[in-house]
Design a protein around this motif. Sequence first.
Motif, mmCIF file in Angstrom:
data_model
loop_
_atom_site.group_PDB
_atom_site.id
_atom_site.type_symbol
_atom_site.label_atom_id
_atom_site.label_comp_id
_atom_site.label_asym_id
_atom_site.label_seq_id
_atom_site.Cartn_x
_atom_site.Cartn_y
_atom_site.Cartn_z
ATOM 1 N N ASP A 198 -13.425 -13.472 -16.785
ATOM 2 C CA ASP A 198 -14.883 -13.394 -16.815
ATOM 3 C C ASP A 198 -15.399 -12.359 -17.805
ATOM 4 O O ASP A 198 -16.605 -12.163 -17.961
ATOM 5 N N GLY A 199 -14.441 -11.684 -18.487
ATOM 6 C CA GLY A 199 -14.824 -10.675 -19.468
ATOM 7 C C GLY A 199 -15.039 -9.290 -18.868
ATOM 8 O O GLY A 199 -15.167 -8.312 -19.599
ATOM 9 N N LYS A 200 -15.062 -9.218 -17.538
ATOM 10 C CA LYS A 200 -15.248 -7.944 -16.852
ATOM 11 C C LYS A 200 -13.891 -7.264 -16.613
ATOM 12 O O LYS A 200 -12.856 -7.933 -16.529
ATOM 13 N N TYR A 201 -13.934 -5.946 -16.511
ATOM 14 C CA TYR A 201 -12.721 -5.198 -16.200
ATOM 15 C C TYR A 201 -12.605 -5.028 -14.685
ATOM 16 O O TYR A 201 -13.588 -4.799 -13.983
ATOM 17 N N HIS A 202 -11.378 -5.151 -14.206
ATOM 18 C CA HIS A 202 -11.113 -5.061 -12.781
ATOM 19 C C HIS A 202 -9.987 -4.049 -12.528
ATOM 20 O O HIS A 202 -9.116 -3.849 -13.375
ATOM 21 N N ARG A 203 -10.019 -3.469 -11.364
ATOM 22 C CA ARG A 203 -8.984 -2.525 -10.951
ATOM 23 C C ARG A 203 -7.683 -3.269 -10.725
ATOM 24 O O ARG A 203 -7.658 -4.326 -10.119
ATOM 25 N N ARG A 204 -6.595 -2.780 -11.289
ATOM 26 C CA ARG A 204 -5.292 -3.392 -11.037
ATOM 27 C C ARG A 204 -4.974 -3.312 -9.546
ATOM 28 O O ARG A 204 -5.204 -2.303 -8.898
ATOM 29 N N GLN A 205 -4.422 -4.358 -9.005
ATOM 30 C CA GLN A 205 -4.118 -4.401 -7.582
ATOM 31 C C GLN A 205 -2.783 -3.695 -7.306
ATOM 32 O O GLN A 205 -1.793 -3.891 -8.003
ATOM 33 N N LEU A 206 -2.796 -2.872 -6.266
ATOM 34 C CA LEU A 206 -1.586 -2.181 -5.840
ATOM 35 C C LEU A 206 -1.183 -2.697 -4.463
ATOM 36 O O LEU A 206 -1.998 -3.219 -3.714
ATOM 37 N N ARG A 207 0.086 -2.520 -4.129
ATOM 38 C CA ARG A 207 0.543 -2.982 -2.819
ATOM 39 C C ARG A 207 -0.066 -2.111 -1.716
ATOM 40 O O ARG A 207 -0.387 -0.947 -1.929
ATOM 41 N N LYS A 208 -0.203 -2.683 -0.561
ATOM 42 C CA LYS A 208 -0.806 -1.990 0.562
ATOM 43 C C LYS A 208 0.249 -1.166 1.300
ATOM 44 O O LYS A 208 1.444 -1.381 1.159
ATOM 45 N N GLY A 209 -0.223 -0.244 2.132
ATOM 46 C CA GLY A 209 0.699 0.554 2.930
ATOM 47 C C GLY A 209 1.234 1.768 2.205
ATOM 48 O O GLY A 209 2.442 1.988 2.137
ATOM 49 N N CYS A 210 0.355 2.590 1.643
ATOM 50 C CA CYS A 210 0.756 3.753 0.854
ATOM 51 C C CYS A 210 1.527 4.765 1.698
ATOM 52 O O CYS A 210 1.088 5.153 2.790
ATOM 53 N N PHE A 211 2.650 5.248 1.180
ATOM 54 C CA PHE A 211 3.479 6.213 1.895
ATOM 55 C C PHE A 211 2.789 7.561 2.041
ATOM 56 O O PHE A 211 3.049 8.310 2.995
ATOM 57 N N ARG A 212 1.888 7.888 1.133
ATOM 58 C CA ARG A 212 1.280 9.209 1.138
ATOM 59 C C ARG A 212 0.459 9.471 2.405
ATOM 60 O O ARG A 212 0.408 10.599 2.880
ATOM 61 N N VAL A 213 -0.176 8.453 2.975
ATOM 62 C CA VAL A 213 -0.967 8.700 4.176
ATOM 63 C C VAL A 213 -0.085 8.817 5.416
ATOM 64 O O VAL A 213 -0.569 9.188 6.496
ATOM 65 N N TRP A 214 1.181 8.496 5.284
ATOM 66 C CA TRP A 214 2.136 8.758 6.350
ATOM 67 C C TRP A 214 2.783 10.138 6.173
ATOM 68 O O TRP A 214 3.141 10.781 7.139
ATOM 69 N N SER A 215 2.908 10.574 4.931
ATOM 70 C CA SER A 215 3.704 11.772 4.660
ATOM 71 C C SER A 215 2.911 13.052 4.456
ATOM 72 O O SER A 215 3.494 14.140 4.424
ATOM 73 N N GLY A 216 1.581 12.962 4.298
ATOM 74 C CA GLY A 216 0.848 14.191 4.026
ATOM 75 C C GLY A 216 -0.633 14.087 4.311
ATOM 76 O O GLY A 216 -1.140 13.070 4.789
ATOM 77 N N CYS A 217 -1.337 15.171 3.999
ATOM 78 C CA CYS A 217 -2.782 15.220 4.202
ATOM 79 C C CYS A 217 -3.375 16.313 3.320
ATOM 80 O O CYS A 217 -2.650 17.088 2.697
ATOM 81 N N VAL A 218 -4.690 16.353 3.295
ATOM 82 C CA VAL A 218 -5.440 17.350 2.533
ATOM 83 C C VAL A 218 -6.264 18.188 3.505
ATOM 84 O O VAL A 218 -6.848 17.647 4.446
ATOM 85 N N VAL A 219 -6.285 19.499 3.277
ATOM 86 C CA VAL A 219 -7.182 20.381 4.037
ATOM 87 C C VAL A 219 -8.158 20.998 3.051
ATOM 88 O O VAL A 219 -7.755 21.676 2.104
ATOM 89 N N THR A 220 -9.440 20.758 3.254
ATOM 90 C CA THR A 220 -10.466 21.191 2.312
ATOM 91 C C THR A 220 -10.870 22.642 2.560
ATOM 92 O O THR A 220 -10.449 23.269 3.530
ATOM 93 N N THR A 221 -11.736 23.145 1.709
ATOM 94 C CA THR A 221 -12.181 24.534 1.819
ATOM 95 C C THR A 221 -12.867 24.823 3.144
ATOM 96 O O THR A 221 -12.830 25.950 3.638
ATOM 97 N N ASN A 222 -13.503 23.813 3.723
ATOM 98 C CA ASN A 222 -14.203 24.036 4.995
ATOM 99 C C ASN A 222 -13.379 23.607 6.203
ATOM 100 O O ASN A 222 -13.871 23.619 7.330
ATOM 101 N N GLY A 223 -12.113 23.183 5.964
ATOM 102 C CA GLY A 223 -11.218 22.852 7.065
ATOM 103 C C GLY A 223 -11.097 21.392 7.403
ATOM 104 O O GLY A 223 -10.324 21.023 8.300
#
Length: 334
Positions: free
Chosen positions: A257-282
Amino acid sequence: MSVVLTKSRCTNALRCYWNYALSRFGLVRISHMPLFVSVEPAAICQLRCPECPVGQAKTATLTDRFTDRPATPDRVQTFMSLDLFRRVLEQVKETAWVMQFFFQGEPLLNKDLPQMIAEAHAAGLYTIVSTNAQAITEEMAQALVAAGLDRIIVSMDGLTDESYGAYRIGGSLEQCKAALRWLRKSKIKNQKSKILIELQCLRLKSNEHEWAEMKRVYKTLGADRLVFKTAQLYDYADGHPLMPSAPRYSRYIQGKDGKYHRRQLRKGCFRVWSGCVVTTNGDVLPCCYDKAHAHAYGNNKESAIGELFRNAISLAFRKAAIHEQPDICKECWK
Protein backbone atom coordinates in the motif's frame (compact mmCIF):
# COMPACT_ATOMS: atom_id res chain seq x y z
CA MET A 1 30.10 -12.03 33.32
CA SER A 2 31.54 -11.05 36.67
CA VAL A 3 28.32 -11.82 38.56
CA VAL A 4 28.96 -13.86 41.69
CA LEU A 5 27.35 -17.28 41.25
CA THR A 6 25.35 -18.45 44.24
CA LYS A 7 22.90 -21.29 44.84
CA SER A 8 19.99 -18.88 45.18
CA ARG A 9 20.80 -17.13 41.88
CA CYS A 10 21.22 -20.39 39.97
CA THR A 11 18.01 -21.84 41.43
CA ASN A 12 16.12 -18.68 40.56
CA ALA A 13 17.42 -18.78 36.97
CA LEU A 14 16.31 -22.40 36.55
CA ARG A 15 12.85 -21.52 37.83
CA CYS A 16 12.66 -18.57 35.44
CA TYR A 17 13.56 -20.65 32.39
CA TRP A 18 11.18 -23.41 33.46
CA ASN A 19 8.30 -20.98 33.92
CA TYR A 20 9.02 -19.41 30.56
CA ALA A 21 9.09 -22.84 28.89
CA LEU A 22 5.69 -23.63 30.40
CA SER A 23 4.34 -20.36 29.01
CA ARG A 24 5.07 -21.55 25.49
CA PHE A 25 2.38 -24.17 26.12
CA GLY A 26 -0.05 -21.61 27.50
CA LEU A 27 0.61 -22.14 31.22
CA VAL A 28 1.52 -18.78 32.77
CA ARG A 29 2.94 -19.06 36.27
CA ILE A 30 5.64 -17.15 38.10
CA SER A 31 7.51 -18.85 40.93
CA HIS A 32 10.73 -16.89 40.56
CA MET A 33 12.18 -13.44 41.12
CA PRO A 34 13.52 -11.21 38.30
CA LEU A 35 16.93 -12.18 36.91
CA PHE A 36 17.60 -8.56 36.03
CA VAL A 37 16.29 -5.25 37.28
CA SER A 38 16.60 -1.94 35.46
CA VAL A 39 16.56 0.98 37.87
CA GLU A 40 16.02 4.50 36.60
CA PRO A 41 18.52 6.86 38.26
CA ALA A 42 17.15 9.95 36.49
CA ALA A 43 14.02 10.81 34.51
CA ILE A 44 15.51 13.87 32.80
CA CYS A 45 18.11 14.43 30.11
CA GLN A 46 20.25 17.28 28.78
CA LEU A 47 19.62 16.37 25.12
CA ARG A 48 16.61 16.82 22.84
CA CYS A 49 16.73 13.66 20.75
CA PRO A 50 13.77 13.80 18.32
CA GLU A 51 12.53 10.24 18.93
CA CYS A 52 12.85 10.26 22.73
CA PRO A 53 9.89 11.11 25.00
CA VAL A 54 12.25 12.58 27.59
CA GLY A 55 14.18 14.60 25.01
CA GLN A 56 10.94 15.98 23.65
CA ALA A 57 9.63 16.72 27.18
CA LYS A 58 6.69 14.36 26.76
CA THR A 59 7.13 12.69 30.15
CA ALA A 60 5.10 15.46 31.79
CA THR A 61 2.03 13.98 30.06
CA LEU A 62 2.35 10.65 31.85
CA THR A 63 -0.92 9.46 33.33
CA ASP A 64 -1.03 8.82 37.06
CA ARG A 65 -2.04 5.18 37.34
CA PHE A 66 -4.12 5.78 40.48
CA THR A 67 -6.21 8.74 39.39
CA ASP A 68 -6.03 8.83 35.56
CA ARG A 69 -5.21 12.53 35.85
CA PRO A 70 -2.45 14.00 33.70
CA ALA A 71 0.78 13.96 35.69
CA THR A 72 2.25 17.35 36.43
CA PRO A 73 6.03 17.81 36.31
CA ASP A 74 6.29 17.87 40.13
CA ARG A 75 4.67 14.43 40.26
CA VAL A 76 7.21 12.94 37.87
CA GLN A 77 10.08 12.15 40.22
CA THR A 78 13.31 13.56 38.77
CA PHE A 79 15.88 11.35 40.49
CA MET A 80 15.77 8.00 42.22
CA SER A 81 16.68 8.44 45.86
CA LEU A 82 19.44 6.40 47.43
CA ASP A 83 16.90 5.08 49.94
CA LEU A 84 14.62 3.75 47.19
CA PHE A 85 17.56 2.21 45.38
CA ARG A 86 18.70 0.44 48.54
CA ARG A 87 15.17 -0.85 49.07
CA VAL A 88 15.18 -2.35 45.58
CA LEU A 89 18.68 -3.80 45.96
CA GLU A 90 17.85 -5.41 49.29
CA GLN A 91 14.83 -7.15 47.76
CA VAL A 92 16.58 -8.57 44.68
CA LYS A 93 20.25 -9.01 45.56
CA GLU A 94 19.99 -12.69 46.56
CA THR A 95 18.33 -13.87 43.34
CA ALA A 96 19.04 -11.31 40.58
CA TRP A 97 22.05 -11.55 38.28
CA VAL A 98 22.12 -8.14 36.61
CA MET A 99 21.31 -4.58 37.59
CA GLN A 100 20.97 -2.03 34.79
CA PHE A 101 21.17 1.67 35.60
CA PHE A 102 19.07 3.21 32.85
CA PHE A 103 15.53 3.57 31.58
CA GLN A 104 14.51 6.87 29.99
CA GLY A 105 16.60 9.71 31.41
CA GLU A 106 20.36 10.27 31.56
CA PRO A 107 21.60 8.21 34.55
CA LEU A 108 24.79 10.22 35.15
CA LEU A 109 22.74 13.25 36.17
CA ASN A 110 22.08 11.45 39.45
CA LYS A 111 24.98 12.35 41.76
CA ASP A 112 24.47 9.11 43.71
CA LEU A 113 25.04 6.87 40.67
CA PRO A 114 28.63 5.79 41.54
CA GLN A 115 27.48 4.89 45.06
CA MET A 116 24.56 2.87 43.67
CA ILE A 117 26.89 0.98 41.33
CA ALA A 118 29.36 0.30 44.15
CA GLU A 119 26.63 -1.17 46.36
CA ALA A 120 25.24 -3.35 43.57
CA HIS A 121 28.77 -4.51 42.76
CA ALA A 122 29.40 -5.33 46.42
CA ALA A 123 26.24 -7.46 46.35
CA GLY A 124 27.73 -9.53 43.52
CA LEU A 125 25.56 -8.19 40.69
CA TYR A 126 26.69 -7.51 37.13
CA THR A 127 26.22 -3.76 36.56
CA ILE A 128 25.48 -1.85 33.35
CA VAL A 129 25.10 1.86 32.59
CA SER A 130 23.92 3.39 29.30
CA THR A 131 24.74 7.05 28.79
CA ASN A 132 24.98 9.88 26.28
CA ALA A 133 28.36 10.64 27.96
CA GLN A 134 27.73 14.39 28.19
CA ALA A 135 28.13 14.34 32.00
CA ILE A 136 31.30 12.22 32.04
CA THR A 137 34.33 14.08 33.31
CA GLU A 138 37.72 12.56 34.02
CA GLU A 139 36.76 12.39 37.70
CA MET A 140 33.42 10.75 36.90
CA ALA A 141 35.13 8.17 34.69
CA GLN A 142 37.46 7.31 37.56
CA ALA A 143 34.53 7.05 39.98
CA LEU A 144 32.55 4.72 37.69
CA VAL A 145 35.52 2.42 37.20
CA ALA A 146 36.39 2.47 40.90
CA ALA A 147 32.78 1.58 41.76
CA GLY A 148 33.24 -1.73 39.93
CA LEU A 149 31.04 -1.00 36.92
CA ASP A 150 31.07 -3.99 34.57
CA ARG A 151 29.82 -2.41 31.35
CA ILE A 152 29.17 1.09 30.09
CA ILE A 153 27.31 1.84 26.86
CA VAL A 154 28.22 5.17 25.28
CA SER A 155 25.77 6.38 22.63
CA MET A 156 27.54 8.11 19.75
CA ASP A 157 25.56 8.24 16.52
CA GLY A 158 28.05 9.76 14.14
CA LEU A 159 31.67 10.67 13.49
CA THR A 160 31.10 14.29 12.46
CA ASP A 161 29.28 17.13 14.17
CA GLU A 162 26.68 17.07 11.40
CA SER A 163 25.85 13.35 11.59
CA TYR A 164 26.03 13.22 15.38
CA GLY A 165 23.91 16.34 15.82
CA ALA A 166 21.17 15.09 13.51
CA TYR A 167 19.91 12.94 16.38
CA ARG A 168 21.76 13.90 19.58
CA ILE A 169 20.47 17.46 19.53
CA GLY A 170 22.21 19.58 22.14
CA GLY A 171 25.05 17.10 22.60
CA SER A 172 28.75 17.38 21.83
CA LEU A 173 30.60 14.83 19.73
CA GLU A 174 33.92 15.97 21.18
CA GLN A 175 32.57 15.39 24.68
CA CYS A 176 31.69 11.79 23.70
CA LYS A 177 35.20 11.22 22.39
CA ALA A 178 36.74 12.75 25.51
CA ALA A 179 34.54 10.50 27.70
CA LEU A 180 35.75 7.41 25.86
CA ARG A 181 39.36 8.46 26.38
CA TRP A 182 38.82 9.10 30.09
CA LEU A 183 37.10 5.75 30.52
CA ARG A 184 39.93 3.95 28.72
CA LYS A 185 42.53 5.77 30.80
CA SER A 186 40.72 4.92 34.03
CA LYS A 187 40.37 1.27 33.02
CA ILE A 188 44.09 0.97 32.30
CA LYS A 189 45.00 2.73 35.54
CA ASN A 190 42.70 0.52 37.64
CA GLN A 191 44.19 -2.92 37.10
CA LYS A 192 41.33 -4.63 38.95
CA SER A 193 38.72 -3.24 36.58
CA LYS A 194 37.18 -5.46 33.90
CA ILE A 195 34.83 -2.79 32.61
CA LEU A 196 33.62 -3.28 29.05
CA ILE A 197 33.44 0.03 27.18
CA GLU A 198 30.79 -0.34 24.49
CA LEU A 199 30.24 2.23 21.76
CA GLN A 200 26.65 2.14 20.49
CA CYS A 201 25.53 3.71 17.24
CA LEU A 202 21.96 3.98 15.99
CA ARG A 203 21.56 3.07 12.33
CA LEU A 204 20.18 6.29 10.85
CA LYS A 205 19.99 7.90 7.43
CA SER A 206 22.14 10.70 8.82
CA ASN A 207 25.11 8.44 9.62
CA GLU A 208 24.83 5.49 7.24
CA HIS A 209 27.75 6.78 5.17
CA GLU A 210 29.97 6.48 8.27
CA TRP A 211 29.18 2.90 9.37
CA ALA A 212 32.24 1.37 7.70
CA GLU A 213 34.51 4.04 9.15
CA MET A 214 32.97 3.53 12.58
CA LYS A 215 33.96 -0.14 12.40
CA ARG A 216 37.54 0.85 11.61
CA VAL A 217 38.05 3.48 14.30
CA TYR A 218 35.98 2.52 17.35
CA LYS A 219 38.94 0.91 19.15
CA THR A 220 41.15 3.93 18.54
CA LEU A 221 38.43 6.04 20.19
CA GLY A 222 38.78 3.97 23.37
CA ALA A 223 35.93 1.47 23.04
CA ASP A 224 36.26 -2.29 23.47
CA ARG A 225 33.21 -3.13 21.40
CA LEU A 226 30.98 -1.53 18.76
CA VAL A 227 27.25 -2.26 18.59
CA PHE A 228 24.92 -0.96 15.89
CA LYS A 229 21.27 -0.66 16.89
CA THR A 230 18.16 -0.04 14.82
CA ALA A 231 16.19 3.06 15.74
CA GLN A 232 12.66 3.28 17.09
CA LEU A 233 10.82 5.97 15.13
CA TYR A 234 7.43 7.62 15.52
CA ASP A 235 5.11 8.69 12.69
CA TYR A 236 6.83 6.32 10.29
CA ALA A 237 3.82 5.35 8.11
CA ASP A 238 4.84 7.70 5.29
CA GLY A 239 8.55 7.21 5.82
CA HIS A 240 10.87 9.15 8.08
CA PRO A 241 13.92 11.35 7.36
CA LEU A 242 16.02 9.33 9.82
CA MET A 243 15.07 5.96 8.32
CA PRO A 244 18.10 4.20 6.73
CA SER A 245 18.13 3.65 2.97
CA ALA A 246 18.54 -0.13 3.22
CA PRO A 247 15.37 -1.80 4.62
CA ARG A 248 17.42 -4.47 6.41
CA TYR A 249 18.66 -1.83 8.86
CA SER A 250 15.21 -0.52 9.74
CA ARG A 251 12.47 -1.76 12.06
CA TYR A 252 9.94 -0.74 9.42
CA ILE A 253 9.14 -2.21 6.04
CA GLN A 254 7.16 -0.73 3.17
CA GLY A 255 3.99 -2.60 2.26
CA LYS A 256 2.15 -2.94 -1.02
CA ASP A 257 0.00 0.00 0.00
CA GLY A 258 3.09 2.22 0.00
CA LYS A 259 2.89 2.71 3.76
CA TYR A 260 5.58 1.62 6.20
CA HIS A 261 4.67 -0.99 8.78
CA ARG A 262 6.33 -2.32 11.91
CA ARG A 263 8.09 -5.63 11.33
CA GLN A 264 6.25 -8.40 13.13
CA LEU A 265 8.02 -10.16 15.98
CA ARG A 266 7.12 -13.44 17.63
CA LYS A 267 4.95 -13.28 20.72
CA GLY A 268 5.94 -14.32 24.22
CA CYS A 269 8.97 -12.13 24.97
CA PHE A 270 11.39 -13.65 27.49
CA ARG A 271 12.21 -10.26 28.99
CA VAL A 272 8.85 -9.90 30.76
CA TRP A 273 9.49 -13.25 32.43
CA SER A 274 13.10 -12.50 33.35
CA GLY A 275 13.12 -8.89 34.52
CA CYS A 276 11.44 -5.59 35.28
CA VAL A 277 12.02 -1.85 35.51
CA VAL A 278 11.84 0.28 38.66
CA THR A 279 11.32 3.97 37.92
CA THR A 280 12.47 7.01 39.85
CA ASN A 281 9.18 7.14 41.74
CA GLY A 282 9.11 3.39 42.46
CA ASP A 283 6.73 2.13 39.77
CA VAL A 284 7.54 -1.44 38.74
CA LEU A 285 7.09 -1.88 34.98
CA PRO A 286 7.23 -4.98 32.75
CA CYS A 287 10.00 -3.63 30.52
CA CYS A 288 11.73 -0.58 29.08
CA TYR A 289 9.09 -0.07 26.37
CA ASP A 290 6.47 0.92 28.93
CA LYS A 291 7.56 4.54 28.69
CA ALA A 292 4.25 5.92 29.96
CA HIS A 293 3.98 3.55 32.97
CA ALA A 294 0.75 2.26 31.39
CA HIS A 295 1.28 -1.35 32.51
CA ALA A 296 2.76 -0.82 35.97
CA TYR A 297 2.44 -3.84 38.26
CA GLY A 298 2.30 -1.47 41.24
CA ASN A 299 4.71 0.65 43.24
CA ASN A 300 7.68 -0.61 45.23
CA LYS A 301 7.07 1.96 47.95
CA GLU A 302 3.83 0.12 48.72
CA SER A 303 4.63 -3.52 47.91
CA ALA A 304 7.76 -5.64 47.59
CA ILE A 305 9.11 -6.43 44.12
CA GLY A 306 8.58 -10.15 44.67
CA GLU A 307 4.88 -9.53 45.29
CA LEU A 308 4.50 -7.15 42.35
CA PHE A 309 6.44 -9.40 39.98
CA ARG A 310 3.98 -12.23 40.66
CA ASN A 311 0.69 -10.38 41.18
CA ALA A 312 -2.47 -10.65 39.09
CA ILE A 313 -1.60 -7.55 37.03
CA SER A 314 1.76 -8.99 35.99
CA LEU A 315 0.25 -12.37 35.11
CA ALA A 316 -2.43 -10.72 33.00
CA PHE A 317 0.19 -8.72 31.14
CA ARG A 318 2.28 -11.83 30.42
CA LYS A 319 -0.78 -13.68 29.14
CA ALA A 320 -1.50 -10.77 26.83
CA ALA A 321 2.13 -10.79 25.67
CA ILE A 322 1.67 -14.40 24.58
CA HIS A 323 -1.68 -14.14 22.83
CA GLU A 324 -2.34 -10.64 21.57
CA GLN A 325 0.73 -8.43 22.07
CA PRO A 326 0.00 -5.32 24.18
CA ASP A 327 0.63 -1.93 22.60
CA ILE A 328 4.17 -1.61 23.96
CA CYS A 329 5.13 -5.05 22.60
CA LYS A 330 4.27 -3.91 19.08
CA GLU A 331 7.06 -1.33 19.29
CA CYS A 332 9.63 -3.71 20.74
CA TRP A 333 12.76 -4.85 18.94
CA LYS A 334 14.10 -7.51 21.33
